[in-house]
Design a protein around this motif. Structure first.
Motif, PDB file in Angstrom:
ATOM      1  N   ASN A  96       0.827  -1.208   0.000  1.00 51.34           N
ATOM      2  CA  ASN A  96       0.000   0.000   0.000  1.00 51.34           C
ATOM      3  C   ASN A  96       0.864   1.261   0.000  1.00 51.34           C
ATOM      4  O   ASN A  96       0.545   2.248  -0.671  1.00 51.34           O
ATOM      5  CB  ASN A  96      -0.922  -0.005   1.219  1.00 51.34           C
ATOM      6  N   LEU A  97       1.964   1.225   0.761  1.00 55.30           N
ATOM      7  CA  LEU A  97       2.860   2.381   0.796  1.00 55.30           C
ATOM      8  C   LEU A  97       3.494   2.618  -0.576  1.00 55.30           C
ATOM      9  O   LEU A  97       3.584   3.766  -1.035  1.00 55.30           O
ATOM     10  CB  LEU A  97       3.945   2.162   1.852  1.00 55.30           C
ATOM     11  N   MET A  98       3.912   1.537  -1.241  1.00 52.93           N
ATOM     12  CA  MET A  98       4.515   1.673  -2.569  1.00 52.93           C
ATOM     13  C   MET A  98       3.501   2.218  -3.575  1.00 52.93           C
ATOM     14  O   MET A  98       3.845   3.031  -4.433  1.00 52.93           O
ATOM     15  CB  MET A  98       5.059   0.325  -3.034  1.00 52.93           C
ATOM     16  N   ARG A  99       2.247   1.782  -3.467  1.00 49.77           N
ATOM     17  CA  ARG A  99       1.220   2.299  -4.375  1.00 49.77           C
ATOM     18  C   ARG A  99       1.009   3.792  -4.159  1.00 49.77           C
ATOM     19  O   ARG A  99       0.870   4.559  -5.113  1.00 49.77           O
ATOM     20  CB  ARG A  99      -0.090   1.545  -4.151  1.00 49.77           C
ATOM     21  N   THR A 100       0.988   4.204  -2.899  1.00 51.59           N
ATOM     22  CA  THR A 100       0.811   5.627  -2.605  1.00 51.59           C
ATOM     23  C   THR A 100       1.974   6.440  -3.159  1.00 51.59           C
ATOM     24  O   THR A 100       1.778   7.502  -3.773  1.00 51.59           O
ATOM     25  CB  THR A 100       0.698   5.831  -1.086  1.00 51.59           C
ATOM     26  N   GLN A 101       3.200   5.949  -2.956  1.00 49.16           N
ATOM     27  CA  GLN A 101       4.367   6.664  -3.463  1.00 49.16           C
ATOM     28  C   GLN A 101       4.358   6.725  -4.984  1.00 49.16           C
ATOM     29  O   GLN A 101       4.717   7.751  -5.581  1.00 49.16           O
ATOM     30  CB  GLN A 101       5.644   5.985  -2.957  1.00 49.16           C
ATOM     31  N   LEU A 102       3.943   5.621  -5.643  1.00 46.36           N
ATOM     32  CA  LEU A 102       3.883   5.604  -7.107  1.00 46.36           C
ATOM     33  C   LEU A 102       2.863   6.614  -7.614  1.00 46.36           C
ATOM     34  O   LEU A 102       3.111   7.318  -8.603  1.00 46.36           O
ATOM     35  CB  LEU A 102       3.521   4.200  -7.594  1.00 46.36           C
ATOM     36  N   ALA A 103       1.720   6.696  -6.941  1.00 53.86           N
ATOM     37  CA  ALA A 103       0.706   7.674  -7.357  1.00 53.86           C
ATOM     38  C   ALA A 103       1.232   9.099  -7.208  1.00 53.86           C
ATOM     39  O   ALA A 103       0.989   9.963  -8.064  1.00 53.86           O
ATOM     40  CB  ALA A 103      -0.562   7.488  -6.528  1.00 53.86           C
ATOM     41  N   GLU A 104       1.987   9.354  -6.134  1.00 51.14           N
ATOM     42  CA  GLU A 104       2.547  10.688  -5.940  1.00 51.14           C
ATOM     43  C   GLU A 104       3.570  11.018  -7.025  1.00 51.14           C
ATOM     44  O   GLU A 104       3.586  12.138  -7.560  1.00 51.14           O
ATOM     45  CB  GLU A 104       3.189  10.780  -4.562  1.00 51.14           C
ATOM     46  N   VAL A 105       4.424  10.052  -7.368  1.00 52.20           N
ATOM     47  CA  VAL A 105       5.429  10.281  -8.411  1.00 52.20           C
ATOM     48  C   VAL A 105       4.750  10.526  -9.756  1.00 52.20           C
ATOM     49  O   VAL A 105       5.148  11.407 -10.521  1.00 52.20           O
ATOM     50  CB  VAL A 105       6.393   9.074  -8.491  1.00 52.20           C
ATOM     51  N   THR A 106       3.700   9.730 -10.048  1.00 47.70           N
ATOM     52  CA  THR A 106       2.969   9.915 -11.307  1.00 47.70           C
ATOM     53  C   THR A 106       2.347  11.303 -11.382  1.00 47.70           C
ATOM     54  O   THR A 106       2.396  11.971 -12.423  1.00 47.70           O
ATOM     55  CB  THR A 106       1.880   8.843 -11.446  1.00 47.70           C
ATOM     56  N   GLY A 107       1.775  11.751 -10.265  1.00 52.31           N
ATOM     57  CA  GLY A 107       1.191  13.094 -10.240  1.00 52.31           C
ATOM     58  C   GLY A 107       2.221  14.177 -10.471  1.00 52.31           C
ATOM     59  O   GLY A 107       1.978  15.137 -11.215  1.00 52.31           O
ATOM     60  N   ARG A 108       3.402  14.023  -9.846  1.00 52.12           N
ATOM     61  CA  ARG A 108       4.454  15.026 -10.050  1.00 52.12           C
ATOM     62  C   ARG A 108       4.951  15.024 -11.494  1.00 52.12           C
ATOM     63  O   ARG A 108       5.251  16.094 -12.053  1.00 52.12           O
ATOM     64  CB  ARG A 108       5.608  14.758  -9.088  1.00 52.12           C
ATOM     65  N   MET A 109       5.033  13.836 -12.109  1.00 55.29           N
ATOM     66  CA  MET A 109       5.456  13.771 -13.514  1.00 55.29           C
ATOM     67  C   MET A 109       4.448  14.452 -14.427  1.00 55.29           C
ATOM     68  O   MET A 109       4.830  15.171 -15.362  1.00 55.29           O
ATOM     69  CB  MET A 109       5.649  12.308 -13.930  1.00 55.29           C
ATOM     70  N   GLN A 110       3.159  14.249 -14.166  1.00 54.92           N
ATOM     71  CA  GLN A 110       2.139  14.904 -14.983  1.00 54.92           C
ATOM     72  C   GLN A 110       2.209  16.417 -14.835  1.00 54.92           C
ATOM     73  O   GLN A 110       2.078  17.160 -15.814  1.00 54.92           O
ATOM     74  CB  GLN A 110       0.765  14.394 -14.590  1.00 54.92           C
ATOM     75  N   GLU A 111       2.427  16.891 -13.611  1.00 52.01           N
ATOM     76  CA  GLU A 111       2.563  18.326 -13.387  1.00 52.01           C
ATOM     77  C   GLU A 111       3.784  18.871 -14.123  1.00 52.01           C
ATOM     78  O   GLU A 111       3.742  19.973 -14.697  1.00 52.01           O
ATOM     79  CB  GLU A 111       2.676  18.609 -11.895  1.00 52.01           C
ATOM     80  N   ALA A 112       4.876  18.093 -14.114  1.00 44.51           N
ATOM     81  CA  ALA A 112       6.082  18.533 -14.818  1.00 44.51           C
ATOM     82  C   ALA A 112       5.840  18.616 -16.324  1.00 44.51           C
ATOM     83  O   ALA A 112       6.301  19.553 -16.991  1.00 44.51           O
ATOM     84  CB  ALA A 112       7.238  17.585 -14.519  1.00 44.51           C
ATOM     85  N   HIS A 113       5.097  17.629 -16.878  1.00 44.20           N
ATOM     86  CA  HIS A 113       4.783  17.659 -18.312  1.00 44.20           C
ATOM     87  C   HIS A 113       3.942  18.887 -18.662  1.00 44.20           C
ATOM     88  O   HIS A 113       4.176  19.558 -19.681  1.00 44.20           O
ATOM     89  CB  HIS A 113       4.040  16.386 -18.704  1.00 44.20           C
ATOM     90  N   LEU A 114       2.959  19.169 -17.823  1.00 47.43           N
ATOM     91  CA  LEU A 114       2.118  20.335 -18.088  1.00 47.43           C
ATOM     92  C   LEU A 114       2.923  21.624 -18.004  1.00 47.43           C
ATOM     93  O   LEU A 114       2.758  22.536 -18.831  1.00 47.43           O
ATOM     94  CB  LEU A 114       0.958  20.373 -17.090  1.00 47.43           C
ATOM     95  N   ALA A 115       3.797  21.711 -17.004  1.00 44.76           N
ATOM     96  CA  ALA A 115       4.624  22.907 -16.867  1.00 44.76           C
ATOM     97  C   ALA A 115       5.557  23.062 -18.072  1.00 44.76           C
ATOM     98  O   ALA A 115       5.763  24.172 -18.572  1.00 44.76           O
ATOM     99  CB  ALA A 115       5.438  22.840 -15.572  1.00 44.76           C
ATOM    100  N   ALA A 116       6.110  21.944 -18.548  1.00 42.43           N
ATOM    101  CA  ALA A 116       6.992  22.004 -19.711  1.00 42.43           C
ATOM    102  C   ALA A 116       6.225  22.451 -20.958  1.00 42.43           C
ATOM    103  O   ALA A 116       6.724  23.239 -21.769  1.00 42.43           O
ATOM    104  CB  ALA A 116       7.639  20.640 -19.954  1.00 42.43           C
ATOM    105  N   ALA A 117       4.984  21.933 -21.096  1.00 41.51           N
ATOM    106  CA  ALA A 117       4.180  22.327 -22.257  1.00 41.51           C
ATOM    107  C   ALA A 117       3.846  23.825 -22.211  1.00 41.51           C
ATOM    108  O   ALA A 117       3.900  24.520 -23.231  1.00 41.51           O
ATOM    109  CB  ALA A 117       2.903  21.497 -22.312  1.00 41.51           C
ATOM    110  N   ASP A 118       3.507  24.321 -21.020  1.00 43.58           N
ATOM    111  CA  ASP A 118       3.205  25.752 -20.885  1.00 43.58           C
ATOM    112  C   ASP A 118       4.427  26.605 -21.199  1.00 43.58           C
ATOM    113  O   ASP A 118       4.332  27.646 -21.870  1.00 43.58           O
ATOM    114  CB  ASP A 118       2.703  26.049 -19.471  1.00 43.58           C
ATOM    115  N   ALA A 119       5.585  26.168 -20.702  1.00 49.32           N
ATOM    116  CA  ALA A 119       6.813  26.918 -20.974  1.00 49.32           C
ATOM    117  C   ALA A 119       7.129  26.927 -22.466  1.00 49.32           C
ATOM    118  O   ALA A 119       7.572  27.943 -23.022  1.00 49.32           O
ATOM    119  CB  ALA A 119       7.976  26.303 -20.192  1.00 49.32           C
ATOM    120  N   GLN A 120       6.883  25.800 -23.121  1.00 48.72           N
ATOM    121  CA  GLN A 120       7.138  25.721 -24.559  1.00 48.72           C
ATOM    122  C   GLN A 120       6.211  26.657 -25.326  1.00 48.72           C
ATOM    123  O   GLN A 120       6.626  27.320 -26.288  1.00 48.72           O
ATOM    124  CB  GLN A 120       6.948  24.281 -25.045  1.00 48.72           C
TER     125      GLN A 120
END
Length: 286
Positions: A96-120
């Protein structure tokens, strides 16, 4: 477990006792006591055999030892079962802890992609408002505005926005759903656009921007809407440069994914409007 073992032991004792007692209740002894015991005197009962009593006591002691052994085994099994259940719970908590951490990492990656797209997008806007790379020159915007009003491309929407001409092509008319494979009838829309560029904007920089709706992709070749929009923009680039012979240095692609929607993603009509490829004619020249 212990109650069952004790019951078995008691049954054994009862059987042994009954066997010993039955020796003195033989009907033959009751009618002719002396005949049952060779060499005995009539009317005199023989005493119980000491060896039989010792054997019964030995069997009873062995049964009690077995019962204690079974009790020990039972306690050990219960202990091992409790330990296994505790270890299983530990593993569940770790999963359960690993699933929670994976969800957090996935969310941060999506935010990074959106930020990169906006910057572009912001960077592209800066390019469009100044010079495109080192040797670009800017043509009068009034010319583009006038040209936008005169373009006729078979009913495709044409607008003048942010100092550039935008031609919107529905992706559903260019590709199969969630695909970047150019459809057979796509040439009927892309060829007139290429001809208009060659005739009216032979030196202008041309952007090819891919857009999608915000629906999650399931299956297929692309894991995100940004990947799909990038592939569709590249497919249009290849069509215009290979089939229509537009100079590759004149064109560039931009993947927007579900950013900058033109319709409401909560409706089917709005989502269809958001699935599009936009040909953008900039004032900069190459």
């Amino acid at each position: 477990m212990r109650t069952t073992n004790q019951t078995i032991a008691l049954l054994w004792v009862c059987c042994l006792t009954a066997g010993l007692a039955g020796c003195t209740q033989n009907p033959r002894l009751a009618s002719n006591p002396g005949a049952a015991w060779p060499g005995g005197q009539p009317g005199v009962a023989m005493a119980a055999d000491p060896n039989s009593l010792q054997a019964a006591q030995a069997q009873l002691a062995d049964l009690e030892r077995r019962v204690r052994h079974l009790d020990d085994n039972n306690r050990q099994l219960h202990t091992q079962l409790a330990q296994a259940e505790q270890q299983s719970q530990v593993y569940k908590d770790e999963v359960n802890l690993m699933r929670t951490q994976l969800a957090e990492v996935t969310g941060r990656m999506q935010e990074a992609h959106l930020a990169a797209a906006d910057a572009q997008q912001q960077f592209q806007g800066l390019q469009a408002s100044s010079r495109f790379r080192g040797g670009a020159t800017i043509t009068p915007n009034t010319n583009l505005r006038q040209a936008a009003s005169q373009l006729s491309l078979g009913g495709l929407p044409v607008s003048f926005e942010n100092e550039a001409i935008r031609i919107r092509i529905p992706s559903d008319q260019l590709f199969q759903r969630n695909s970047a494979q150019i459809a057979g009838n796509a040439a009927a829309m892309l060829d007139p656009i290429a001809a208009a560029i060659q005739q009216n904007f032979p030196r202008q920089k041309i952007g090819i921007e891919g857009y999608t709706d915000d629906q999650q992709l399931y299956g297929g070749m692309y894991g995100s809407n940004h990947q799909l929009s990038a592939a569709q923009a590249s497919a249009v680039f290849e069509h215009l440069t290979r089939r229509n012979n537009l100079p590759p240095q004149q064109l560039f692609t931009l993947a927007q994914g579900s950013n900058y929607p033109r319709g409401d993603n909560t409706t089917a009509v709005g989502r269809a409007a958001n699935r599009r490829v936009e040909i953008v004619i900039y004032p900069e020249t190459f």
